[in-house]
Design a protein around this motif. Structure first.
Motif, PDB file in Angstrom:
ATOM      1  N   LYS A  11       0.841  -1.187   0.000  1.00 32.97           N
ATOM      2  CA  LYS A  11       0.000   0.000   0.000  1.00 32.97           C
ATOM      3  C   LYS A  11       0.884   1.246   0.000  1.00 32.97           C
ATOM      4  CE  LYS A  11      -3.523  -2.772   0.571  1.00 32.97           C
ATOM      5  NZ  LYS A  11      -4.363  -3.144  -0.590  1.00 32.97           N
ATOM      6  N   PHE A  12       0.365   2.317  -0.590  1.00 34.49           N
ATOM      7  CA  PHE A  12       1.131   3.553  -0.646  1.00 34.49           C
ATOM      8  C   PHE A  12       1.438   4.074   0.751  1.00 34.49           C
ATOM      9  CE2 PHE A  12       0.950   8.269  -0.642  1.00 34.49           C
ATOM     10  CZ  PHE A  12       2.183   8.497  -1.237  1.00 34.49           C
ATOM     11  N   GLU A  13       0.474   3.972   1.662  1.00 33.98           N
ATOM     12  CA  GLU A  13       0.693   4.483   3.014  1.00 33.98           C
ATOM     13  C   GLU A  13       1.843   3.742   3.685  1.00 33.98           C
ATOM     14  OE1 GLU A  13      -3.087   5.733   1.528  1.00 33.98           O
ATOM     15  OE2 GLU A  13      -2.222   3.718   1.711  1.00 33.98           O
ATOM     16  N   GLU A  14       1.925   2.429   3.469  1.00 29.26           N
ATOM     17  CA  GLU A  14       3.035   1.653   4.035  1.00 29.26           C
ATOM     18  C   GLU A  14       4.366   2.125   3.443  1.00 29.26           C
ATOM     19  OE1 GLU A  14       4.882  -2.874   3.734  1.00 29.26           O
ATOM     20  OE2 GLU A  14       2.875  -2.451   2.958  1.00 29.26           O
ATOM     21  N   MET A  15       4.386   2.325   2.134  1.00 24.92           N
ATOM     22  CA  MET A  15       5.604   2.774   1.471  1.00 24.92           C
ATOM     23  C   MET A  15       6.008   4.156   1.981  1.00 24.92           C
ATOM     24  SD  MET A  15       6.301   2.795  -2.637  1.00 24.92           S
ATOM     25  CE  MET A  15       6.183   1.003  -2.719  1.00 24.92           C
ATOM     26  N   ALA A  16       5.025   5.039   2.153  1.00 21.60           N
ATOM     27  CA  ALA A  16       5.317   6.390   2.641  1.00 21.60           C
ATOM     28  C   ALA A  16       5.916   6.348   4.045  1.00 21.60           C
ATOM     29  CB  ALA A  16       4.047   7.237   2.620  1.00 21.60           C
ATOM     30  N   ARG A  17       5.420   5.441   4.906  1.00 21.09           N
ATOM     31  CA  ARG A  17       5.977   5.327   6.261  1.00 21.09           C
ATOM     32  C   ARG A  17       7.431   4.850   6.210  1.00 21.09           C
ATOM     33  NH1 ARG A  17       0.670   3.436   7.447  1.00 21.09           N
ATOM     34  NH2 ARG A  17       1.320   1.267   7.128  1.00 21.09           N
ATOM     35  N   VAL A  18       7.719   3.889   5.335  1.00 22.07           N
ATOM     36  CA  VAL A  18       9.086   3.392   5.197  1.00 22.07           C
ATOM     37  C   VAL A  18      10.005   4.511   4.719  1.00 22.07           C
ATOM     38  CG1 VAL A  18      10.562   1.825   3.869  1.00 22.07           C
ATOM     39  CG2 VAL A  18       8.395   0.998   4.821  1.00 22.07           C
ATOM     40  N   ILE A  19       9.557   5.271   3.729  1.00 20.57           N
ATOM     41  CA  ILE A  19      10.373   6.367   3.189  1.00 20.57           C
ATOM     42  C   ILE A  19      10.593   7.440   4.246  1.00 20.57           C
ATOM     43  CG2 ILE A  19      10.383   8.246   1.510  1.00 20.57           C
ATOM     44  CD1 ILE A  19       8.869   6.331  -0.393  1.00 20.57           C
ATOM     45  N   SER A  20       9.541   7.804   4.957  1.00 18.64           N
ATOM     46  CA  SER A  20       9.663   8.853   5.975  1.00 18.64           C
ATOM     47  C   SER A  20      10.649   8.451   7.058  1.00 18.64           C
ATOM     48  CB  SER A  20       8.292   9.149   6.589  1.00 18.64           C
ATOM     49  OG  SER A  20       7.410   9.701   5.624  1.00 18.64           O
ATOM     50  N   ALA A  21      10.597   7.178   7.467  1.00 20.91           N
ATOM     51  CA  ALA A  21      11.523   6.708   8.499  1.00 20.91           C
ATOM     52  C   ALA A  21      12.965   6.736   7.996  1.00 20.91           C
ATOM     53  CB  ALA A  21      11.139   5.294   8.935  1.00 20.91           C
ATOM     54  N   ALA A  22      13.165   6.325   6.736  1.00 21.78           N
ATOM     55  CA  ALA A  22      14.517   6.331   6.175  1.00 21.78           C
ATOM     56  C   ALA A  22      15.050   7.748   6.041  1.00 21.78           C
ATOM     57  CB  ALA A  22      14.517   5.622   4.819  1.00 21.78           C
ATOM     58  N   LEU A  23      14.210   8.677   5.615  1.00 21.90           N
ATOM     59  CA  LEU A  23      14.645  10.072   5.483  1.00 21.90           C
ATOM     60  C   LEU A  23      14.973  10.672   6.847  1.00 21.90           C
ATOM     61  CD1 LEU A  23      12.147  11.381   2.777  1.00 21.90           C
ATOM     62  CD2 LEU A  23      14.587  10.936   2.474  1.00 21.90           C
ATOM     63  N   ALA A  24      14.157  10.352   7.854  1.00 21.41           N
ATOM     64  CA  ALA A  24      14.426  10.867   9.204  1.00 21.41           C
ATOM     65  C   ALA A  24      15.756  10.350   9.731  1.00 21.41           C
ATOM     66  CB  ALA A  24      13.285  10.477  10.142  1.00 21.41           C
ATOM     67  N   GLN A  25      16.110   9.119   9.343  1.00 17.79           N
ATOM     68  CA  GLN A  25      17.354   8.520   9.791  1.00 17.79           C
ATOM     69  C   GLN A  25      18.570   9.108   9.079  1.00 17.79           C
ATOM     70  OE1 GLN A  25      18.041   6.197  12.166  1.00 17.79           O
ATOM     71  NE2 GLN A  25      20.235   6.216  11.650  1.00 17.79           N
ATOM     72  N   ASP A  26      18.489   9.221   7.750  1.00 20.76           N
ATOM     73  CA  ASP A  26      19.668   9.567   6.948  1.00 20.76           C
ATOM     74  C   ASP A  26      19.680  11.013   6.444  1.00 20.76           C
ATOM     75  OD1 ASP A  26      20.993   6.982   6.974  1.00 20.76           O
ATOM     76  OD2 ASP A  26      19.320   6.268   5.761  1.00 20.76           O
ATOM     77  N   PHE A  27      18.509  11.625   6.307  1.00 16.34           N
ATOM     78  CA  PHE A  27      18.438  13.006   5.816  1.00 16.34           C
ATOM     79  C   PHE A  27      17.435  13.798   6.661  1.00 16.34           C
ATOM     80  CE2 PHE A  27      20.039  10.642   2.194  1.00 16.34           C
ATOM     81  CZ  PHE A  27      21.023  11.474   1.687  1.00 16.34           C
ATOM     82  N   PRO A  28      17.701  13.957   7.953  1.00 13.26           N
ATOM     83  CA  PRO A  28      16.772  14.718   8.798  1.00 13.26           C
ATOM     84  C   PRO A  28      16.628  16.152   8.288  1.00 13.26           C
ATOM     85  CG  PRO A  28      18.865  14.359   9.919  1.00 13.26           C
ATOM     86  CD  PRO A  28      18.896  13.513   8.696  1.00 13.26           C
ATOM     87  N   GLU A  29      15.462  16.725   8.536  1.00 14.11           N
ATOM     88  CA  GLU A  29      15.133  18.028   7.961  1.00 14.11           C
ATOM     89  C   GLU A  29      16.128  19.109   8.352  1.00 14.11           C
ATOM     90  OE1 GLU A  29      11.102  19.328   8.220  1.00 14.11           O
ATOM     91  OE2 GLU A  29      10.290  17.293   8.064  1.00 14.11           O
ATOM     92  N   GLU A  30      16.737  18.998   9.531  1.00 10.38           N
ATOM     93  CA  GLU A  30      17.655  20.061   9.958  1.00 10.38           C
ATOM     94  C   GLU A  30      18.908  20.137   9.098  1.00 10.38           C
ATOM     95  OE1 GLU A  30      18.087  16.557  12.905  1.00 10.38           O
ATOM     96  OE2 GLU A  30      16.485  17.673  11.880  1.00 10.38           O
ATOM     97  N   ARG A  31      19.174  19.125   8.298  1.00  9.59           N
ATOM     98  CA  ARG A  31      20.329  19.184   7.404  1.00  9.59           C
ATOM     99  C   ARG A  31      20.064  20.047   6.168  1.00  9.59           C
ATOM    100  NH1 ARG A  31      23.209  13.181   7.294  1.00  9.59           N
ATOM    101  NH2 ARG A  31      23.527  13.014   9.551  1.00  9.59           N
TER     102      ARG A  31
END
Length: 431
Positions: free
Chosen positions: A256-276
């Motif tokens: 599901k798209f929602e599942e994919m979005a959660r995976v992407i959001s978690a990966a971005l928070a880990q490797d590319f947090p917004e403060e960067r």
């Protein structure tokens, strides 16, 4: 109410429908499909058609932005390049992923700023690179040293994203056998870009169209973080991450798209947090368009055959096929089962049915496998929902069978979003 449009021409030399149909508060796009079928059945000719629900397009944009608020969508024009689709998305503020000069011309012709465009084809003709340079489209993708040399010659002022190869073998349409550099090769390419005086600004990847394994995003994003570190070590200002496409178009099967979005959001928070401060973009195509269009096809001939053992099999010959709206049918893992537009007094028996297109090519089948349908008659209609992705853009007129006509509807959703139509110019604007 209908709004007349003048001076628009469709690809293949056919005129655009003269009216954009605006739906009333109690009308739906599916009701419009059935109404159109009834009109054609009463007066003919019973040509194939597609109906595009532009409200659904706006809904998909809203859904993407709500699920991935930290990601800016750059719509993949190749998925469906209809002027109406591009106008709607331009009015809603998306960016655009273009793969050729023609697509660049289409988007720039709508008044879209060059900063809202990425020229994301990693293998570009030199003349198309020069066109991008002349029109200020700065963001380009590459994946090899040879492409770097070409860009340095024809567009030294470009801002470049290095495309990373991903593991996408489980996607419905893998891409990494053709595009992308291995992580091991990135260090050399980043150094070469610096030596050529080119501005490397980030990384990109694509997990394959219709990705079946959301975790591929996790690994690709982590690899891009490594590439960012390499790039900064080589003196580049790495500030942009393009996570590509691969988002599912429907909820019928697969992730599901929602599942994919959660995976992407978690990966971005880990490797590319917004403060960067890294700008993250994506290239959704199928997610935006697949559920927008419905295809209606007519049975133009049939044949019943007896299988070994005496069971019956039916062959239906339709006025739209592999060379029309069903070009990707051979590559889909499961055939689509259409909605039958026919009334039955009781539950009819089902038969294995081969669906053929109208041309003289024996391989002109909608799907490689049979579907189970009741016995139908010549003149009956079949309706295929969720046919908006890579259908009209890949259609041709082989054997003289023209692509399906496309009708467009606009309903309350777009009006609530403040999208209006200038009647004389036929342009979509925010109001």
């Amino acid at each position: 109410m209908s709004i007349c449009l003048e001076g628009l021409k469709e690809a293949h030399g056919r005129p655009w429908p003269k009216e954009l149909i605006t739906l009333g508060p109690e009308e739906s796009a599916q009701q419009m499909v059935l109404r159109r079928i009834q009109e054609l059945s009463d007066s003919g000719p019973q040509d194939p058609f597609m109906l595009a629900d532009l409200d659904m397009l706006a809904s998909r944009h809203q859904a993407f932005c709500q699920a991935l608020p930290q990601v800016s969508p750059f719509y993949a024009v190749k998925c469906n390049s209809s002027p109406w689709v591009l106008r709607i998305l331009a009015a809603l503020g998306t960016g655009f992923d273009c793969a050729s000069q023609v697509e660049l011309e289409q988007v720039l012709g709508l008044g879209v700023a060059p900063s809202r465009i990425i020229y994301a084809n990693p293998c570009k003709p030199a003349s198309h690179i020069r066109y991008a340079a002349q029109h200020g489209v700065q963001l380009l993708t590459f994946g090899s040293e040879e492409e770097l040399t070409k860009v340095a010659q024809h567009y030294p002022g470009a801002r470049l994203l290095l495309r990373l190869r991903t593991q996408d073998s489980q996607s419905t349409f893998p891409l990494s056998t053709k595009f992308g550099a291995s992580l091991e090769a990135c260090g050399h390419l980043l150094t070469s870009a610096r030596d050529l005086g080119l501005a490397m600004v980030g990384a990109s990847f694509h997990v394959g169209s219709n990705c079946q394994t959301p975790q591929r995003f996790t690994q690709a994003i982590a690899d891009c973080r490594c590439m960012f570190e390499m790039g900064r070590g080589a003196g580049h200002d790495m500030s942009c991450l393009d996570i590509g496409g691969g988002f599912p178009g429907t909820e019928d099967s697969g992730p599901k798209f929602e599942e994919m979005a959660r995976v992407i959001s978690a990966a971005l928070a880990q490797d590319f947090p917004e403060e960067r401060g890294v700008k993250v973009i994506a290239e959704p195509g199928r997610f935006y368009m697949e559920s927008v269009c419905t295809a209606a096809v007519n049975i133009i001939a049939k044949k019943a055959v007896l299988e070994p053992g005496g069971s019956q099999k039916l062959m239906y010959y339709l006025n739209n096929g592999h060379y029309g709206s069903f070009r990707l049918g051979h590559r889909e893992p499961v055939p689509r089962v259409p909605i039958v537009v026919k009334e039955f007094c009781s539950e009819p028996p089902l038969f294995p049915c081969t669906l053929y297109g109208p041309t003289c090519d024996a391989s002109d089948r909608l799907f490689l496998e049979d579907v189970w349908l009741p016995e139908l008659d010549v003149g009956n209609w079949l309706v295929f929902p969720s046919m908006g992705a890579y259908t009209s853009s890949m259609s041709c007129s082989f054997n003289g069978f023209l692509p399906a006509t496309i009708c467009y509807t606009m309903g309350p959703q777009l009006r609530c979003l403040g999208v209006g139509v200038e009647e004389e110019a036929g342009n979509l604007t925010l109001i």
